[in-house]
Structures are given as C-alpha cells and as structure tokens.
Design an enzyme around this catalytic site. Structure first.
Site, short mmCIF file in Angstrom:
data_model
loop_
_atom_site.label_atom_id
_atom_site.label_comp_id
_atom_site.label_asym_id
_atom_site.label_seq_id
_atom_site.Cartn_x
_atom_site.Cartn_y
_atom_site.Cartn_z
N HIS A 70 0.82 -1.21 0.00
CA HIS A 70 0.00 0.00 0.00
C HIS A 70 0.86 1.26 0.00
CE1 HIS A 70 0.25 1.06 4.40
NE2 HIS A 70 0.37 -0.24 4.56
N ASP A 187 6.07 2.20 6.39
CA ASP A 187 4.83 1.43 6.32
C ASP A 187 3.89 2.18 5.37
OD1 ASP A 187 2.48 0.03 6.79
OD2 ASP A 187 2.15 0.89 8.77
N GLU A 221 -5.35 1.20 2.79
CA GLU A 221 -5.00 0.17 3.77
C GLU A 221 -5.02 0.70 5.19
OE1 GLU A 221 -2.64 -2.41 6.42
OE2 GLU A 221 -2.31 -0.30 5.92
N GLU A 222 -4.52 1.91 5.39
CA GLU A 222 -4.41 2.45 6.75
C GLU A 222 -5.77 2.69 7.40
OE1 GLU A 222 -1.94 2.42 8.53
OE2 GLU A 222 -0.13 2.60 7.32
N ASP A 241 3.89 -6.11 3.69
CA ASP A 241 3.73 -4.98 4.59
C ASP A 241 4.83 -5.07 5.64
OD1 ASP A 241 2.67 -2.75 5.86
OD2 ASP A 241 0.60 -3.44 5.65
N HIS A 321 4.41 3.48 12.84
CA HIS A 321 3.45 4.57 13.01
C HIS A 321 4.02 5.73 13.82
CE1 HIS A 321 -0.55 2.46 11.75
NE2 HIS A 321 0.44 2.25 10.89
#
Length: 344
Positions: A70, A187, A221-222, A241, A321
């Site tokens: 993603h 990510d 995706e998030e 991922d 994150h």
C-alpha cells in the site's frame, strides 16, 4: 538463476515514494510514480474504481498470485478552523498524537493549493502554560499552525483552506551510510519499493514467473479496506507490509518478517510454511512473529469475502506509526523471499 535486488534502484524509488504525500484516499501523485515505473518496465496496469492500481505480469501458468503493497499513509484532515486561525485536525489512520507533535506538515486544498504548517498542542510553550508538560495529547489538544499571515477563520478560508482538506506529515527521509533508511511512512512504501524492485528484476532479466502475477497497489489500507476487493482470478495473495518490532517479537530491522497470525487471525498454513521453508533454505535473515494489534491488506481481502489463501511478509520496521527506521538488508531479504516464491 541469479536473484539479486538492484539496491540502488530500490532505495531511489523508495525515497521518491516516501517524499510524495499520500494520506489514505489522497494518492494519485504517488500512484503516478508507480505507473511511470510500470510503463518504463513494460508491464500493463489498470486502475480500480476506488483508486487501487493492478500491475500484471504474465506467468508460465494461468493460475494467478496476487502481491499487495500500500502507498497510502497515516495523515489527517482539517476538522475545523479556529477563531484565531489555526486548524483542528482529525486522524486518518491510527497513530499516537505525541508521535506527530512538533511535526512539519502540508495542507492540501481541494483547488490544488498547498500550504505548510506545524502540528502543535494548543499549549505549545512551557513558558506560558503551566500544564503544557502534563496535557493529554489527543485530537482536542492538537492544532496546526499555518505558515501564513492569518489570525481568524476568515483569513484561513481566504487561502482556500476548508474543512475536509488533507494534511500530510513531512516524511523527513534519510538514507545513511550504514544502510539504514529512516523516515515516516516506511509502512508501507518500503514494501512497495521492494515490489517495484521485483518488477525491475523480472523485466531486466526477461524472467517469467511460474504463476501470473497481479501486483496490487492499494490506497486505503491504513483505514482498513485497501484490498477488500481483489480480482476474482486471484487464488493466493501475499500481503507485503512492514514487520513490527518490540516486546515479545523477534523481528529486527535486518529481517524479512513472516507473520503467522495478526488481529484478523492466522494466515494460510501451507503458504506460511512454504515461505518459512524458503527463508530457511536460502539462509535469509527472517523472523516468524505474531502481531496482535496489526491488520493488513490480506486481512481486508479475507474480510471482504474473497475466496483466497493469504500470507503476510515484509521488512522489519522499528517504531511503526512513528519515526520509523529499517535497513536495506531487510528490503533485500524481503525481495529474496518473494523472488524465490514466484519462481519455484
């Protein structure tokens, strides 16, 4: 068969992706980079109605294997404009508010203007606010200071900034001589860089994979539904991922992570076993882990009702994150694992 990742290419394209703003649902510019690479490598692509990209690679067999990564990232939107000309925000994706405090950002208006700013609490100075240190870091406390001469709602609206405009966080990407890549949004742009490196390896060496490949680049995706739809002819899907690091986990920044189970449940037994065996046989630095607070495009595909087998792999990433970091070795190990899987 020589299986060698073009490290310079993967690092360069990963840097380009990282430095292109793309919060979930605001991904056309970063997708244009992927489209350019697919065109230059000679592969056909198509877009889905919701904005995902599918790059096709003909295989020796008609069976179809999906590989997903993603390009959408964490970010925010303008929730409201305050009377003194700052912006209140609402999160896009899941992150800790203190992970973005003090971060430079961009505000993207719907008429294609871009402004810069800084994300701060509404008590930003210890010299003024007694409770600045202990203040809760939540959405109510956070605001964006715009780098323009504004002091009212009207001033801000005159710039064309409105509720619902996207806010992207500066990636601050650096590649250091020791091979570490540190940046926001590894990510999952590091994995997309690996997938593009895989396409380049196939193209440069005129290699035909065993199964037809459909590489799915997702844009939501998030927020949980990136690969909820995938083409009906896909029977196996490997979500590529990031691998998480921390307590009770064995993954490092040098490994390819093979996830046996995450918050959506266990991944396919046979596929996961095959990936583990390849990693062992090829002496790849790898880790098999359980991620209880993690979901992937594989999770979305399964929950979307797709009748598939699914596995999850990716490069190890520290401080996910937040201010993330990985190493080129992790990208290489991920590349090696995928290359062996698609050619056997």
């Amino acid at each position: 068969m020589d299986i060698n990742m073009n490290r310079d290419y993967v690092v360069d394209i990963t840097k380009k992706l990282l430095m292109t703003p793309s919060p979930s649902g605001f991904c056309q510019e970063v997708l244009d980079h992927v489209i350019h690479e697919a065109d230059s490598l000679g592969y056909q692509w198509e877009s889905t109605p919701k904005g995902n990209l599918i790059v096709s690679v003909p295989g020796k067999q008609s069976d179809v294997l999906g590989l997903s990564g993603h390009v959408d990232t964490l970010g925010a939107m303008v929730r409201s404009i305050t009377s003194d000309g700052t912006l209140k925000l609402t999160s896009v994706g899941g992150f800790m508010m203190h992970a973005i405090e003090g971060e430079y950002c961009q505000i993207h208006t719907r008429d294609s203007r871009t402004y810069t700013g800084t994300i701060l609490t509404n008590q930003p100075s210890i010299h003024v606010y007694k409770g600045a240190k202990s203040q809760d870091r939540d959405e109510k406390a956070m605001e964006v200071r715009i780098d323009e001469k504004v002091s009212s709602q009207e001033d801000v609206k005159a710039l064309g900034i409105n509720v619902g405009d996207y806010i992207s966080f500066d990636a601050r990407t650096q590649v250091v001589p020791s091979g570490f890549i540190k940046s926001r949004h590894l990510d999952d742009k590091a994995s997309v860089g690996v997938l593009l490196g895989l396409l380049k390896w196939l193209s440069d060496n005129s290699i035909t994979p065993e199964k037809t490949l459909k590489i799915i680049i997702t844009t939501y995706e998030e927020v949980g539904h990136g690969a909820a739809y995938i083409p009906e002819d896909i029977r196996e899907l490997i979500a590529v991922d990031m691998g998480a690091m921390g307590d009770d986990l064995s993954c490092t920044e040098y490994d390819v992570s093979i996830c046996a189970k995450d918050s959506s449940g266990p991944y396919d037994y046979e596929m996961t076993t095959q990936l583990i065996n390849i990693a062992k046989n090829q002496n790849l630095n790898h880790a098999v882990d359980i991620y209880p607070f993690y979901g992937s495009d594989g999770s979305a595909a399964l929950k979307g009702g797709n009748n598939i087998r699914c596995a999850l792999v990716g490069p190890g990433v520290h401080a996910s994150h937040s201010m993330e970091r990985t190493h080129i070795d992790a990208l290489d190990n991920t590349f090696q694992l995928l290359a062996h899987y698609i050619t056997q």
